[in-house]
Design a protein around this motif. Structure first.
Motif, mmCIF file in Angstrom:
data_model
loop_
_atom_site.group_PDB
_atom_site.id
_atom_site.type_symbol
_atom_site.label_atom_id
_atom_site.label_comp_id
_atom_site.label_asym_id
_atom_site.label_seq_id
_atom_site.Cartn_x
_atom_site.Cartn_y
_atom_site.Cartn_z
ATOM 1 N N PHE A 147 0.840 -1.223 0.163
ATOM 2 C CA PHE A 147 -0.034 -0.003 0.099
ATOM 3 C C PHE A 147 0.739 1.173 -0.049
ATOM 4 O O PHE A 147 0.219 2.359 0.126
ATOM 5 N N HIS A 148 2.039 1.085 -0.303
ATOM 6 C CA HIS A 148 3.044 2.119 -0.409
ATOM 7 C C HIS A 148 2.628 3.223 -1.486
ATOM 8 O O HIS A 148 2.560 2.959 -2.553
ATOM 9 N N MET A 149 2.225 4.421 -0.976
ATOM 10 C CA MET A 149 1.910 5.786 -1.714
ATOM 11 C C MET A 149 0.535 5.479 -2.400
ATOM 12 O O MET A 149 0.224 5.946 -3.399
ATOM 13 N N VAL A 150 -0.361 4.573 -1.652
ATOM 14 C CA VAL A 150 -1.729 4.191 -2.497
ATOM 15 C C VAL A 150 -2.537 5.520 -2.296
ATOM 16 O O VAL A 150 -3.532 5.624 -3.183
ATOM 17 N N GLU A 151 -2.159 6.342 -1.374
ATOM 18 C CA GLU A 151 -3.089 7.555 -1.439
ATOM 19 C C GLU A 151 -2.926 8.524 -2.667
ATOM 20 O O GLU A 151 -3.937 9.147 -3.028
ATOM 21 N N ASP A 152 -1.676 8.571 -3.305
ATOM 22 C CA ASP A 152 -1.333 9.274 -4.513
ATOM 23 C C ASP A 152 -1.582 8.679 -5.690
ATOM 24 O O ASP A 152 -1.910 9.211 -6.804
ATOM 25 N N LEU A 153 -1.188 7.402 -5.976
ATOM 26 C CA LEU A 153 -1.067 6.593 -7.157
ATOM 27 C C LEU A 153 -2.356 5.772 -7.336
ATOM 28 O O LEU A 153 -2.561 5.292 -8.676
ATOM 29 N N LEU A 154 -2.843 5.249 -6.316
ATOM 30 C CA LEU A 154 -4.326 4.630 -6.843
ATOM 31 C C LEU A 154 -5.129 5.471 -7.160
ATOM 32 O O LEU A 154 -5.985 6.139 -6.229
ATOM 33 N N THR A 155 -5.421 5.693 -8.534
ATOM 34 C CA THR A 155 -6.321 6.457 -9.001
ATOM 35 C C THR A 155 -7.805 5.629 -9.507
ATOM 36 O O THR A 155 -8.736 6.285 -9.617
ATOM 37 N N GLN A 156 -7.922 4.439 -9.619
ATOM 38 C CA GLN A 156 -8.859 3.567 -9.871
ATOM 39 C C GLN A 156 -9.935 3.414 -9.003
ATOM 40 O O GLN A 156 -9.615 3.421 -7.901
#
Length: 310
Positions: free
Chosen positions: A231-240
């Motif tokens: 989940f590293h950087m999920v805040e910024d990189l998961l856009t779907q």
């Protein structure tokens, strides 16, 4: 269901492709990559979900992880999170090579550690348009902090010290490689309920499979697993769009709620009352509940008609 193979760099992947009833190869279909749990193979929970998604009108691809099952890669019985994430991307590559798959309508569903791998792949592969996790596990965090997440990351240090000693023994002293089990072979009163149920799933006729050996290489796997954070950087990189499905009684629930809490993309959390972690592997009541929310989620975000209209 059609057995297939597809390339993943130098590794040949073994998969099963599930097609909808009345399949028409002249039409471009939406497709789902289904990712199996750590220690699992395509014939177990992931194959069950792939078959049910095909019943809902999707092309569904399930595969054995590289270095595991019928897939290639040496050494075998390696659990490498980074390779597992690349497996997902390679599966998308294969789906996009099929003339009857709509390259713009591909989603992914992952179970247990496969859920964490799926999320991580989607963060860097926007060809995946929608993501569902079922009983999600962030394998690196789980290994460091324990099944319930109550330990600190520093709790991993003694295991890493033992790993260093074993690696020296293998490299300098000719010792044989050692393996760890995915699930306890002999649960006791201190074993978490979910892992007792995992023993029943993987090591009894309930779902036992000859390609699921319940072992992974200690030195070559653990060093990769312990530093991995799905989940590293999920805040910024998961856009779907994200759908998170978990049971209210699962010891792993904290990982699903953490994922849902951290994600900023359109998201949905479905906690099923009474469900444990393993209930979503093959217990009809819970598998059907997961499919009941996953199918319309994928229809909405992959813009496909309901199954009765396909």
């Amino acid at each position: 269901m059609e057995p297939i193979t597809f390339p993943n760099g130098p590794v040949t992947m073994a998969g099963n492709l599930y097609l909808p009833e009345g399949f028409d190869a002249t039409t471009a279909h939406p497709a789902i990559v289904v990712v199996h749990p750590g220690g699992g193979v395509k014939e177990q929970a992931a194959g069950l979900y792939a078959g049910k998604l095909a019943e809902q009108g999707f092309v569904a691809l399930v595969f054995d992880a590289s270095f595991q099952g019928d897939s290639g890669g040496e050494p075998h019985h390696l659990e490498d999170p980074y390779a597992r994430v690349e497996d997902v991307r390679a599966a998308v590559d294969h789906l996009q090579s099929l003339g009857y798959v709509d390259a713009e309508r591909i989603g992914a569903l992952g179970i247990c550690a496969g859920g964490g791998y799926t999320v991580n792949a989607a963060m860097t592969d926007y060809r995946i348009k929608a993501v569902t996790t079922v009983s999600a596990v962030n394998i690196g965090t789980s290994f460091r902090r324990g099944w319930y997440g109550t330990d600190s990351d520093a709790a991993a240090v003694p295991t890493l010290q033992a790993l260093a000693q074993q690696r020296t023994a293998e490299a300098a002293q000719g010792a044989e490689p050692t393996y760890l089990p995915y699930v306890p072979a002999e649960p006791d009163e201190n074993t978490p309920r979910d892992l007792v149920e995992a023993n029943d799933y993987y090591l009894t006729p309930r779902a036992q499979h000859p390609n699921a050996k319940n072992k992974f290489l200690f030195t070559k796997s653990v060093s990769r697993i312990f530093t991995f954070d799905a989940f590293h950087m999920v805040e910024d990189l998961l856009t779907q769009p994200l759908l998170v499905v978990a049971g209210s009684e699962a010891g792993s629930l904290w990982m699903s709620t953490e994922l849902h809490g951290r994600a900023r993309s359109p998201k949905q959390l479905q906690i099923v009352e009474g469900g444990t972690h393993m209930d979503f592997y093959d217990v009809p009541k819970y598998v059907d509940r997961a499919i009941a929310v996953a199918a319309p989620f994928f229809r909405e975000h992959l813009t496909v008609q309901p199954a009765d209209q396909v």
